[in-house]
Design an enzyme around this catalytic site. Structure first.
Site, mmCIF file in Angstrom:
data_model
loop_
_atom_site.group_PDB
_atom_site.id
_atom_site.type_symbol
_atom_site.label_atom_id
_atom_site.label_comp_id
_atom_site.label_asym_id
_atom_site.label_seq_id
_atom_site.Cartn_x
_atom_site.Cartn_y
_atom_site.Cartn_z
ATOM 1 C CG ASP A 97 -2.327 0.528 0.882
ATOM 2 O OD1 ASP A 97 -2.424 1.338 -0.054
ATOM 3 O OD2 ASP A 97 -3.302 0.186 1.585
ATOM 4 C CG ASP A 125 -9.419 1.961 -1.002
ATOM 5 O OD1 ASP A 125 -8.429 1.977 -1.762
ATOM 6 O OD2 ASP A 125 -9.339 1.778 0.224
HETATM 7 C C1 GLA Z 1 -6.011 1.247 1.347
HETATM 8 C C2 GLA Z 1 -6.152 0.266 0.223
HETATM 9 C C3 GLA Z 1 -7.303 -0.685 0.500
HETATM 10 C C4 GLA Z 1 -7.064 -1.394 1.823
HETATM 11 C C5 GLA Z 1 -6.852 -0.392 2.907
HETATM 12 C C6 GLA Z 1 -6.393 -1.040 4.200
HETATM 13 O O1 GLA Z 1 -7.109 2.085 1.431
HETATM 14 O O2 GLA Z 1 -6.347 0.897 -0.996
HETATM 15 O O3 GLA Z 1 -7.459 -1.618 -0.529
HETATM 16 O O4 GLA Z 1 -5.957 -2.237 1.687
HETATM 17 O O5 GLA Z 1 -5.854 0.547 2.554
HETATM 18 O O6 GLA Z 1 -6.145 -0.118 5.189
#
Ligand code: GLA
Length: 658
Positions: A164, A217
């Site tokens: 991430d 997301d």
């Molecule tokens: C980010 C990522 C998500 C998830 C969250 C976890 O937002 O894009 O897919 O992994 O972190 O905290």
């Protein structure tokens, strides 16, 4: 609802689709097709623990998800302790993963699954960063600890790392951070898929990761507001499409995880997400609690055609070719150049029902193509020129379209000289493609061809010299052969055949005129014991003809058919007219192998009854199980009405009126 809208176009031809050019070399040999599996974030978020993860592993197996291809079990954020261990290594959260990560990985592997974890290129993971008050001083990020962390992951048996993008260190460079982890993984001694999660495509990504997120997301929603960080399924479809040319085997666009089964998408929307992810060659990472899946969620996730499109080995991502106010047409070429196969999505992104047209010429086909509806799990058969579909809002019609193609080996397509032998798989090629008719859209069992066409079975299980046979051939299906008859006259036909069913048979036609009655095929218990049978046809004129072999009654396998000018199939007798009046009034013993095979398996045998004219001239053999049947069959054998003498194998002679 479907309809056929276009009419009357030209000869079938397949336009070849240039594969999308994919420049970057993949970073490793992994994920040649998009990864499939499960990820914890969409449904559990930070609340994960080992009991629940083990249950998920169990259900991935018991539900059939693993065997359908969903093999990665990926833990997302918050599996780790806030602090590293005494050696500076990332470590498990002691309350939620008391058995430690290595043991969890071993459990996951013991189920035939692969083990994925999550990390971050910055100082803290996203969950720890977003909840800073709960995670002050968290050491969960991998910044400048990439080598160490990659080795730790490898020592736990990790197969997949989602990496991430939160809390970058000041002065750090995003590309360099990801490259360091890529190199660390490559150096870790273990094959680990590298999934970049940096919320947007950048040019360095295909050289750096196996997959990369193309958007913010995914929300548990069809649509989000334009300014929201979270994106709806429909928004992501739009955004991800732009990058289709950058992906290919080993490096994929990642439009984020699936929301199917999380209670917000309707079944139509769920099918749309799966369809568009499959068309776009996206990773299929389910994000629901599969322990509590509804039947419809499971059915959507497990649709075999949908999965096959996503996992197509050619790895060419699909893209949109038309968008007329939300009436969208998407295509994904399948199977590599020349396969004639393509996935097509007629996708309605509007808010009202739409009729979406598909003109086959627009996607490179003319004439008839075979169409399968993925969600209806139904073959629509051969469709000419085009079709339309009435598509509900947010829904999609997902089709697999296959062109008729020139046949691959072993089809020779050449005219066969008679007398001579026709290998059953040697269909006539002619000018309009293969001449055959098969009711099945897909072949089954151990087949030679897997696309359109009759089934070709390799008959090596019994005798390698037999090569291929036409198998699984159903009643009424037929094959056509060009034959070149060198010598006019009556022909004896021998065939090597097998059928596990009673009443299977075949019939021969010359230039569409029946020249035999049904020739019965002896029943054998295993479908694989080919026996030789013989019969006699009417006279065939010299020259070129079209011979049609049509299956009757029930399924049959045919290895070859042989045309001979005499009963013994001896060359030296070819000159002797077989209808000459024989002096011998005692017919020779029957030599049918078909009969012998039937008897061996104790099946009610057909008998070879020999038919003579009243003056004793032999006129032919009739296969039948009773004298009544002979009476019926004799019509196709002898043209003249009259009384004939029929001899059975045990020498009994009957008079039969024709
Ligand atoms: C980010 C990522 C998500 C998830 C969250 C976890 O937002 O894009 O897919 O992994 O972190 O905290």
């Amino acid at each position: 609802m479907f309809g056929i809208r276009y009419a009357g176009w030209a000869v079938l031809a397949l336009a070849s689709f240039a594969a999308v050019s994919v420049q970057a070399q993949p970073i490793n040999n992994l994920v040649k097709t998009p990864p499939m599996g499960w990820n914890s974030w969409n449904v559990f978020h930070e609340n994960i623990n080992e009991k629940q993860i083990k249950e998920i592993a169990d259900v991935m197996v018991s539900s059939g998800m693993r065997d359908a291809g969903y093999i990665y079990l990926n833990l997302d954020d918050n599996w780790m302790a806030k602090k590293r261990d005494g050696n500076g290594n990332l470590t498990h959260d002691p309350d939620r993963f008391p058995s430690r990560m290595k043991a969890l990985g071993a459990y996951i592997h013991s189920k035939g699954l692969k083990f994925g974890v999550y990390g971050d290129r910055g100082l803290r993971t996203c969950h720890h960063y977003n909840n800073s008050n709960q995670f002050p001083g968290s050491e969960s990020g991998s910044y400048m600890k990439e080598e160490r962390d990659a080795k730790t992951f490898a020592s736990w048996g990790v197969d997949y790392l989602k990496y991430d993008n939160c809390e970058p260190a000041s002065g750090s460079n995003q590309q360099k951070d990801y490259e360091r982890m890529r190199d660390a993984l490559l150096n870790s001694g273990r094959d680990i898929v590298f999934s970049i999660c940096a919320w947007g495509y950048q040019d360095w990504m295909p050289k750096t990761g196996n997959l990369w997120r193309t958007t913010g997301d995914i929300a548990n929603a069809w649509k989000a507001s334009a300014t929201d960080w979270f994106r709806g399924v429909a928004d992501i479809i739009e955004e991800n499409e732009k990058h289709y040319a950058n992906a290919g085997p080993g490096h994929w666009n990642d439009p984020d995880m699936l929301q199917v089964g999380n209670g917000k998408l309707t079944d139509n929307e769920a099918r749309s997400q799966m369809t568009m992810w499959a068309i776009m060659a996206a990773p299929l990472l389910t994000g629901n609690d599969i322990r509590k899946m509804s039947a419809s969620t499971k059915e959507i996730y497990m649709n075999a055609d949908m999965i096959a499109v996503d996992q197509d080995s050619a790895g060419v991502p699909g893209h949109r070719i038309k968008n007329d106010n939300g009436k969208q047409v998407w295509i994904r070429p399948l199977g590599g150049e020349g396969s004639g196969k393509m996935a097509v999505a007629l996708y309605n992104s509007s808010e009202s029902e739409q009729t979406i047209d598909l003109n086959f010429e627009d996607i490179g086909y003319t004439g008839e193509v075979m169409v399968r509806d993925v969600w209806q799990k139904k073959d629509l058969g051969m469709v000419k020129d085009g079709l339309y579909s009435n598509v509900a809002p947010h829904h999609v019609t997902f089709l697999i379209v296959t062109a008729k193609l020139d046949p691959p080996e072993p089809f020779s397509g050449k005219a066969v000289d008679l007398p001579g032998t026709i290998q059953a798989e040697n269909f006539d090629k002619g000018s309009s493609g293969l001449a055959y008719s098969d009711k099945d859209s897909e072949n089954q069992g151990k087949v030679y061809r897997t696309d359109v066409g009759v089934d070709i079975v390799q008959v090596d299980s019994v005798d390698a010299s037999k090569g291929y046979a036409v198998g699984y051939t159903n009643a009424e299906e037929w094959m056509k052969y060009s034959v070149n008859v060198k010598k006019a006259g009556k022909y004896y036909v021998f065939a090597s055949v097998a059928s596990g069913l009673e009443k299977s048979g075949f019939r021969l036609f010359i230039d569409d005129k029946a020249v035999t009655d049904t020739i019965l095929i002896p029943q054998v218990p295993d479908w694989n014991t080919y026996s030789e049978i013989s019969t006699e046809t009417a006279s065939i004129d010299a020259g070129s003809h079209m011979l049609k072999l049509q299956i009757t009654g029930s399924y049959a396998n045919i290895d070859w058919i042989k045309f001979c000018t005499n009963e013994k199939c001896e060359e030296e007798n070819e000159e002797k007219p077989v209808t000459d009046t024989p002096k011998d009034k005692t017919p020779a013993a029957d030599k049918s192998l078909g009969l012998a095979t039937s008897l061996r398996y104790g099946v009610q045998p057909m008998q070879a009854f020999r038919v003579h004219s009243m003056n004793g001239a032999f006129v032919g053999t009739v296969y039948a199980s009773s004298i009544q049947e002979v009476q019926m069959k004799i019509r196709t054998l002898v043209p003249e009405r009259g009384v004939y003498l029929v001899r059975s194998k045990n020498g009994m002679t009957f008079q039969v009126r024709r």
